[in-house]
Design a protein around this motif. Structure first.
Motif, PDB file in Angstrom:
ATOM      1  N   SER A  42      66.208  95.840  69.379  1.00 38.44           N
ATOM      2  CA  SER A  42      67.471  95.100  69.435  1.00 38.44           C
ATOM      3  C   SER A  42      67.918  94.585  68.071  1.00 38.44           C
ATOM      4  O   SER A  42      69.112  94.596  67.761  1.00 38.44           O
ATOM      5  N   VAL A  43      66.987  94.147  67.252  1.00 40.00           N
ATOM      6  CA  VAL A  43      67.337  93.636  65.925  1.00 40.00           C
ATOM      7  C   VAL A  43      67.842  94.780  65.042  1.00 40.00           C
ATOM      8  O   VAL A  43      68.847  94.647  64.336  1.00 40.00           O
ATOM      9  N   ALA A  44      67.164  95.921  65.093  1.00 42.06           N
ATOM     10  CA  ALA A  44      67.613  97.085  64.309  1.00 42.06           C
ATOM     11  C   ALA A  44      68.976  97.570  64.804  1.00 42.06           C
ATOM     12  O   ALA A  44      69.823  97.982  64.003  1.00 42.06           O
ATOM     13  N   PRO A 100      71.286  81.780  70.314  1.00 44.26           N
ATOM     14  CA  PRO A 100      69.967  81.718  70.935  1.00 44.26           C
ATOM     15  C   PRO A 100      69.699  82.711  72.077  1.00 44.26           C
ATOM     16  O   PRO A 100      68.652  82.635  72.700  1.00 44.26           O
ATOM     17  N   TYR A 101      70.551  83.649  72.343  1.00 44.42           N
ATOM     18  CA  TYR A 101      70.352  84.586  73.455  1.00 44.42           C
ATOM     19  C   TYR A 101      69.077  85.426  73.266  1.00 44.42           C
ATOM     20  O   TYR A 101      68.306  85.618  74.192  1.00 44.42           O
ATOM     21  N   HIS A 102      68.864  85.946  72.059  1.00 48.27           N
ATOM     22  CA  HIS A 102      67.706  86.806  71.781  1.00 48.27           C
ATOM     23  C   HIS A 102      66.583  85.967  71.195  1.00 48.27           C
ATOM     24  O   HIS A 102      66.775  85.227  70.251  1.00 48.27           O
ATOM     25  N   HIS A 103      65.399  86.099  71.771  1.00 44.52           N
ATOM     26  CA  HIS A 103      64.232  85.360  71.270  1.00 44.52           C
ATOM     27  C   HIS A 103      63.363  86.266  70.435  1.00 44.52           C
ATOM     28  O   HIS A 103      62.990  87.347  70.861  1.00 44.52           O
ATOM     29  N   ARG A 104      63.041  85.816  69.230  1.00 50.12           N
ATOM     30  CA  ARG A 104      62.215  86.628  68.327  1.00 50.12           C
ATOM     31  C   ARG A 104      60.805  86.126  68.323  1.00 50.12           C
ATOM     32  O   ARG A 104      60.505  85.021  68.442  1.00 50.12           O
ATOM     33  N   THR A 128      74.993  88.683  69.458  1.00 48.95           N
ATOM     34  CA  THR A 128      74.418  87.332  69.421  1.00 48.95           C
ATOM     35  C   THR A 128      73.373  87.234  68.317  1.00 48.95           C
ATOM     36  O   THR A 128      73.228  86.186  67.693  1.00 48.95           O
ATOM     37  N   ILE A 129      72.653  88.331  68.045  1.00 51.52           N
ATOM     38  CA  ILE A 129      71.686  88.345  66.946  1.00 51.52           C
ATOM     39  C   ILE A 129      72.426  88.194  65.615  1.00 51.52           C
ATOM     40  O   ILE A 129      72.028  87.399  64.751  1.00 51.52           O
TER      41      ILE A 129
END
Length: 157
Positions: free
Chosen positions: A82-84, A153-157, A147-148
């Motif tokens: 998701s981050v990529a 705060p939707y995605h938690h890393r 959101t990232i």
């Protein structure tokens, strides 16, 4: 930039439709997004897999402009977390692309003409999902990607 998702065949499941609509609404706060559903082919019993892919390919290519960037959602495409994927979206926006189009193919995939026109391929998973579920998963990932990018705060890393 505008993002468009093109898929073949309508979704009958009311629960899936409701979830897709929810994520489309959420996504609208970040970017102009459109989901375009192309009609299922008629009388496919008399068509081979190759003929069906060709006819679906013609429907898809009729919706594409020369300046559009076309990315196929393909099981053999590059897999991103998701981050990529959010970084990929940022690069596309930075490149000044007017319309970024993602395509979900029919049950047998894409025609050679669609593969030739494509600017890239992304794979969501090595697993197989129904085409209706892929719509939801992909739109949710678009939302998650934005959101990232906004550090929300939707995605938690």
């Amino acid at each position: 930039m505008q993002i468009k998702l093109i898929a073949i065949g309508k979704t009958d499941n009311k629960n899936l439709i409701a979830l897709i609509e929810d994520y489309k609404k959420r996504l609208s706060f970040y970017i102009k997004f459109e989901l375009e559903i192309l009609p299922d082919l008629k009388k496919v019993k008399h068509l081979s897999e190759a003929q069906q892919k060709e006819k679906e390919g013609e429907l898809i290519l009729a919706k594409i402009q020369t300046s559009d960037v076309l990315i196929l959602l393909d099981e053999n495409g590059k897999q991103l977390d998701s981050v990529a994927f959010s970084s990929y979206l940022q690069k596309q926006m930075n490149a000044g692309i007017k319309t970024l189009i993602f395509i979900i193919g029919g049950p047998y995939g894409f025609s050679d003409a669609v593969y030739k026109r494509a600017n890239g391929k992304i794979g969501l998973s090595k697993m197989t999902f129904s085409h209706q579920m892929v719509r939801l998963f992909f739109i949710e990932q678009l939302y998650r990607g934005f959101t990232i990018l906004k550090n929300e705060p939707y995605h938690h890393r």
